[in-house]
Design an enzyme around this catalytic site. Structure first.
Site, PDB file in Angstrom:
ATOM      1  N   ILE A 172     -19.268  -0.394  -3.675  1.00 22.56           N
ATOM      2  CA  ILE A 172     -18.809  -1.126  -2.414  1.00 22.56           C
ATOM      3  C   ILE A 172     -18.573   0.369  -1.471  1.00 22.56           C
ATOM      4  O   ILE A 172     -17.850   1.103  -1.565  1.00 22.56           O
ATOM      5  CB  ILE A 172     -17.746  -1.884  -2.573  1.00 22.56           C
ATOM      6  CG1 ILE A 172     -17.853  -2.870  -3.419  1.00 22.56           C
ATOM      7  CG2 ILE A 172     -17.479  -2.675  -0.962  1.00 22.56           C
ATOM      8  CD1 ILE A 172     -19.274  -4.081  -3.591  1.00 22.56           C
TER       9      ILE A 172
ATOM     10  N   TYR B 188     -11.800   6.371 -15.086  1.00 24.91           N
ATOM     11  CA  TYR B 188     -12.131   5.194 -14.324  1.00 24.91           C
ATOM     12  C   TYR B 188     -12.554   4.027 -15.181  1.00 24.91           C
ATOM     13  O   TYR B 188     -12.256   2.671 -15.152  1.00 24.91           O
ATOM     14  CB  TYR B 188     -12.817   5.330 -13.325  1.00 24.91           C
ATOM     15  CG  TYR B 188     -12.890   4.362 -12.069  1.00 24.91           C
ATOM     16  CD1 TYR B 188     -12.112   4.387 -11.231  1.00 24.91           C
ATOM     17  CD2 TYR B 188     -14.054   3.333 -12.168  1.00 24.91           C
ATOM     18  CE1 TYR B 188     -12.166   3.315  -9.967  1.00 24.91           C
ATOM     19  CE2 TYR B 188     -14.031   2.491 -11.227  1.00 24.91           C
ATOM     20  CZ  TYR B 188     -13.149   2.370 -10.200  1.00 24.91           C
ATOM     21  OH  TYR B 188     -13.269   1.504  -9.338  1.00 24.91           O
TER      22      TYR B 188
ATOM     23  N   ASN C  17      -5.310  -5.133  -6.636  1.00 22.50           N
ATOM     24  CA  ASN C  17      -6.538  -4.264  -6.108  1.00 22.50           C
ATOM     25  C   ASN C  17      -6.288  -2.787  -5.889  1.00 22.50           C
ATOM     26  O   ASN C  17      -7.538  -2.036  -5.931  1.00 22.50           O
ATOM     27  CB  ASN C  17      -6.727  -4.652  -4.609  1.00 22.50           C
ATOM     28  CG  ASN C  17      -7.796  -3.789  -3.956  1.00 22.50           C
ATOM     29  OD1 ASN C  17      -9.047  -3.898  -4.225  1.00 22.50           O
ATOM     30  ND2 ASN C  17      -7.461  -3.341  -3.074  1.00 22.50           N
TER      31      ASN C  17
ATOM     32  N   LYS D 283     -10.794   0.299 -16.144  1.00 18.64           N
ATOM     33  CA  LYS D 283     -11.452  -0.914 -15.473  1.00 18.64           C
ATOM     34  C   LYS D 283     -11.740  -1.540 -16.745  1.00 18.64           C
ATOM     35  O   LYS D 283     -11.788  -3.144 -16.691  1.00 18.64           O
ATOM     36  CB  LYS D 283     -12.536  -0.582 -14.750  1.00 18.64           C
ATOM     37  CG  LYS D 283     -12.274   0.080 -13.437  1.00 18.64           C
ATOM     38  CD  LYS D 283     -11.213  -0.926 -12.658  1.00 18.64           C
ATOM     39  CE  LYS D 283     -11.105  -0.019 -11.319  1.00 18.64           C
ATOM     40  NZ  LYS D 283     -10.169  -0.847 -10.467  1.00 18.64           N
TER      41      LYS D 283
ATOM     42  N   THR E 179     -16.514   1.713   0.702  1.00 14.17           N
ATOM     43  CA  THR E 179     -15.049   1.714   1.216  1.00 14.17           C
ATOM     44  C   THR E 179     -14.650   3.083   1.320  1.00 14.17           C
ATOM     45  O   THR E 179     -15.454   4.179   1.104  1.00 14.17           O
ATOM     46  CB  THR E 179     -14.344   1.064  -0.091  1.00 14.17           C
ATOM     47  OG1 THR E 179     -14.416   2.087  -0.960  1.00 14.17           O
ATOM     48  CG2 THR E 179     -14.708  -0.300  -0.434  1.00 14.17           C
TER      49      THR E 179
ATOM     50  N   ASP F 117       0.799  -1.197  -0.139  1.00 16.19           N
ATOM     51  CA  ASP F 117       0.039  -0.057   0.181  1.00 16.19           C
ATOM     52  C   ASP F 117       0.846   1.200  -0.061  1.00 16.19           C
ATOM     53  O   ASP F 117       1.917   1.163   0.409  1.00 16.19           O
ATOM     54  CB  ASP F 117      -0.892  -0.065   1.210  1.00 16.19           C
ATOM     55  CG  ASP F 117      -2.124   0.938   0.800  1.00 16.19           C
ATOM     56  OD1 ASP F 117      -2.096   1.833   0.653  1.00 16.19           O
ATOM     57  OD2 ASP F 117      -3.235   0.241   1.264  1.00 16.19           O
TER      58      ASP F 117
END
Length: 249
Positions: free
Chosen positions: A188, A155, A88, A159, A190, A38
Site C-alpha cells: 500500500i 516482518y 494497526n 505478520k 503509505t 500514535d
C-alpha cells in the site's frame, strides 16, 4: 457503504498516518469517537484538529504494555465505552537475510508489530467486556501474513503471528460477544513504504499485483470498517486479503 457508529468508541493505533489515518477518517465520518493512538504526536494532533471533537490524539508506544493499558483507559474515558479496536501500528525493520539479520531490528519489529497487537488484545478485551459487553477488533496484518518475501524475515514472522493470534483470540472470546479478525493488505502506498523502499523497488512491487499498481489506504479502510460493523456479525477469526491479487499467483 454507509455505516452508523454513533455512540461507539474506537481506538486506532498508528492512526496518525497511512492506513491508520484512513481508518480514523472513515470511523469519524460514520459517527464514532476515535482515539488516534500514535507515537508521532504531530501527525495525531494535526489529524484530531482536522476531524473535530470526535477525535482525540494520544501518544502511545505499542511495544510498552503500560502505554497500551493507559491508551485503553483513555479511550474508555473519552467515549464512555470501548467498542472497536484496530491494531494497526507497525514498523518495517531492516532488509537482510535471516542469517545476517540485526538482532536489534528483529526485536523492534517483533515488539511493535506482534507484541504490540497482543497488548492491544490483552488490555482491550477486558475493557470492551466491562464497558460494552462485546466489541470488534481488527488486526492489520499483511499479505506477508500468508506468504514470505526475502530479506524481511522479522516482518513476515510478526505478520504470520498476528494471523494466528487472531484465530486463537476469536475462539476464546466468540461467546463473549467479541469478534476478532485480521486484514492482509498488499503493498500500500503509505509513508512506511516511502521511507523504506526506493522508487524502482516500489515499481517492481506494483508489477507483482494483478492490478499492476499499489493499493491505497482508503481501500484497506473500507474493508476494515466492514469487519468492524454489524454487517460482519457472523465473521470472526478470519483473515481477509486486500491485495490486488498479489497472493493469487
Amino acid at each position: 457503504m454507509a455505516y452508523d457508529f454513533n455512540g461507539k468508541t474506537a481506538i486506532v493505533t498508528g492512526g496518525g498516518s497511512g492506513i491508520g489515518k484512513a481508518i480514523v477518517e472513515e470511523l469519524v465520518a460514520a459517527g464514532a469517537k476515535v482515539l488516534i493512538a500514535d507515537l508521532n504526536m504531530d501527525h495525531a494532533e494535526e489529524l484530531a484538529a482536522n476531524l473535530g471533537e470526535n477525535a482525540r490524539a494520544f501518544k502511545v508506544d505499542t511495544s510498552k504494555a503500560e502505554d497500551v493499558a493507559d491508551m485503553v483507559q483513555a479511550a474508555a474515558e473519552f467515549g464512555g465505552t470501548l467498542d472497536m479496536l484496530v491494531n494497526n501500528a507497525g514498523v518495517g525493520g531492516a532488509a537482510a537475510p535471516l542469517g545476517e539479520y540485526p538482532i536489534e531490528s528483529w526485536q523492534k519489529v517483533i515488539d511493535v508489530n506482534l507484541t504490540g497487537v497482543f497488548y492491544g488484545i490483552r488490555y482491550g478485551i477486558p475493557k470492551m467486556i466491562e464497558t460494552s459487553g462485546g466489541g470488534s477488533i481488527v488486526n492489520i496484518a499483511s499479505v506477508l501474513g500468508s506468504v514470505g518475501i526475502a530479506n524481511s524475515g522479522a516482518y513476515v514472522a510478526a505478520k504470520h503471528g498476528i494471523v494466528g493470534m487472531t484465530k486463537s483470540a476469536a475462539l476464546e472470546y466468540g461467546d463473549k460477544g467479541i469478534r476478532i479478525n485480521s486484514v492482509g493488505p498488499g503493498f500500500i502506498k503509505t509513508p512506511l513504504l516511502d521511507e523504506n523502499l526506493d522508487s524502482d523497488t516500489m515499481a517492481y512491487l506494483a508489477s507483482q499485483h494483478a492490478t499492476k499498481r499499489l493499493g491505497t489506504p482508503e481501500e484497506v479502510a473500507k474493508l476494515t470498517l466492514f469487519l468492524l460493523s454489524e454487517d460482519a456479525s457472523f465473521i470472526t477469526g478470519s483473515y481477509h486479503l486486500v491485495d490486488g491479487g498479489y497472493t493469487a499467483q
